[in-house]
Design an enzyme around this catalytic site. Sequence first.
Site, PDB file in Angstrom:
ATOM      1  N   GLN A   1       0.833  -1.205   0.000  1.00  0.00           N
ATOM      2  CA  GLN A   1       0.000   0.000   0.000  1.00  0.00           C
ATOM      3  C   GLN A   1       0.869   1.257   0.000  1.00  0.00           C
ATOM      4  O   GLN A   1       0.576   2.233  -0.699  1.00  0.00           O
ATOM      5  CB  GLN A   1      -0.925  -0.007   1.217  1.00  0.00           C
ATOM      6  CG  GLN A   1      -2.069   0.998   1.154  1.00  0.00           C
ATOM      7  CD  GLN A   1      -3.090   0.628   0.085  1.00  0.00           C
ATOM      8  OE1 GLN A   1      -3.150  -0.513  -0.347  1.00  0.00           O
ATOM      9  NE2 GLN A   1      -3.883   1.604  -0.340  1.00  0.00           N
TER      10      GLN A   1
ATOM     11  N   GLY B   1       2.282   1.778  -3.389  1.00  0.00           N
ATOM     12  CA  GLY B   1       1.333   1.997  -4.470  1.00  0.00           C
ATOM     13  C   GLY B   1       1.495   0.935  -5.541  1.00  0.00           C
ATOM     14  O   GLY B   1       1.860  -0.211  -5.260  1.00  0.00           O
TER      15      GLY B   1
ATOM     16  N   GLU C   1       1.441 -26.186   8.800  1.00  0.00           N
ATOM     17  CA  GLU C   1       1.881 -26.384  10.192  1.00  0.00           C
ATOM     18  C   GLU C   1       0.793 -25.992  11.199  1.00  0.00           C
ATOM     19  O   GLU C   1       1.083 -25.513  12.293  1.00  0.00           O
ATOM     20  CB  GLU C   1       3.174 -25.612  10.485  1.00  0.00           C
ATOM     21  CG  GLU C   1       4.385 -26.118   9.730  1.00  0.00           C
ATOM     22  CD  GLU C   1       4.738 -27.564  10.062  1.00  0.00           C
ATOM     23  OE1 GLU C   1       4.376 -28.029  11.156  1.00  0.00           O
ATOM     24  OE2 GLU C   1       5.362 -28.222   9.217  1.00  0.00           O
ATOM     25  N   GLY C   2      -0.444 -26.191  10.794  1.00  0.00           N
ATOM     26  CA  GLY C   2      -1.573 -25.854  11.655  1.00  0.00           C
ATOM     27  C   GLY C   2      -2.134 -24.496  11.312  1.00  0.00           C
ATOM     28  O   GLY C   2      -1.447 -23.483  11.435  1.00  0.00           O
TER      29      GLY C   2
ATOM     30  N   SER D   1      -4.389 -20.964  11.340  1.00  0.00           N
ATOM     31  CA  SER D   1      -4.579 -19.984  12.415  1.00  0.00           C
ATOM     32  C   SER D   1      -5.704 -20.412  13.349  1.00  0.00           C
ATOM     33  O   SER D   1      -5.640 -20.187  14.562  1.00  0.00           O
ATOM     34  CB  SER D   1      -4.887 -18.605  11.817  1.00  0.00           C
ATOM     35  OG  SER D   1      -3.747 -18.090  11.159  1.00  0.00           O
ATOM     36  N   GLU D   2      -6.725 -21.050  12.786  1.00  0.00           N
ATOM     37  CA  GLU D   2      -7.847 -21.506  13.609  1.00  0.00           C
ATOM     38  C   GLU D   2      -7.407 -22.611  14.562  1.00  0.00           C
ATOM     39  O   GLU D   2      -7.816 -22.640  15.738  1.00  0.00           O
ATOM     40  CB  GLU D   2      -8.987 -21.997  12.708  1.00  0.00           C
ATOM     41  CG  GLU D   2      -9.705 -20.892  11.935  1.00  0.00           C
ATOM     42  CD  GLU D   2      -8.879 -20.330  10.784  1.00  0.00           C
ATOM     43  OE1 GLU D   2      -9.129 -19.182  10.381  1.00  0.00           O
ATOM     44  OE2 GLU D   2      -7.966 -21.041  10.277  1.00  0.00           O
TER      45      GLU D   2
END
Length: 387
Positions: free
Chosen positions: A340, A343, A367-368, A370-371
């Site tokens: 961002q 740009g 590797e698992g 986020s949940e």
Amino acid sequence: MRFDLSDEQRMIVETTRGFVENELYPHEAEVERSGHLRMELIRELQAKAMEAGLYAANMPEEVGGAGLDTLSWLLYERELGRANYALHWTCVARPSNILLAGTEEQREKYLYPCIRGETWDCLAMTEPGAGSDLRGMKATARQDGDDFILDGTKHFISHADIAGFAIVFMATGEEDTPRGPKKRITAFFVDKGTPGFTVRDGYRNVSHRGYTNAILEFDNCRLPKSAILGEVHQGFQVANDWLGATRLQVAATCLGRADRALQHAIAYAAERRQFGQQIGKFQGVSFKLADMAMELKAAELLTWEAAWKFDQGTVTEADMSMAKLKATEVLGMIADEAIQIHGGMGLMDELPLERIWRDARLERIWEGTSEIQRHIISRELLRPLGG
């Protein structure tokens, strides 16, 4: 816990970063644009990594590695993580620690050749119908006399195309638990070329170009008992004992890429001028930089604390999950904000930012997810209260 690095740790950081910048960065464009890592290039960089003492540095000294403590190892991983994943993982290989669980005969056949750079290992757990739910795997190994016969499919198996063998987890029975029947799992060494074992090309992936995945198929694949890693039905125990720090490894490599993206953003904010001044003086940009730096520092502290606790023998599953969760999500945020700030140029492949942005997405899955990490953390919070 000390927050200053030892002289040895500073040397590890400087040596590894110098290698990454001088030997790996120059080849990133080729790998990113072709999606392919040439074997000639692998061998060239592999030899240089060995000469620099960086190859298989995660291994204990007694088997030919560097014998690093966990924090030093993760500092090394952070520096390697700055580069294209295929380049640093394949050319500066770190054999899986699970190989240390083998017998001396198995170490001679599998571990030491990996440390010498003669071959690579790959780990096969995931199946098309069983990702995070490993107990739901359908691939099986049934005993037939003194042998085991393997049937089923694994997928998303990293760099299986160049690996000389696979460490494969198979269901070998069931046990009753308070939550219903659960699969018993056994780990096996399977050599490439074993009848009934086929490695097929995997899927095209937007993340980590040049770092391949494969589909492994087992059809009446017969193995002797000597191919078992650990004990029958104890595959999860082997994995838990030897693979615990892989979440910290993911966290550390994410920190390296996040820092690289942040440094690009800082430099661009200081150089780019709009409306007669540096864009870094606009609050919309300066506040982004402040948040990026703060979140990166938080992720680093979580990771380094978990590494320190790992060596003290006090680390918890939640400690490692917090580090992995924070580092992977911070990488995604920093990569996005760095683009961002740049740009349109941030999306062009003249800069590494679009690659870091693409690669970041995978880190919140493997590797698992986020949940899964949040589940581990919340379970540890609730368990003392009977939750």
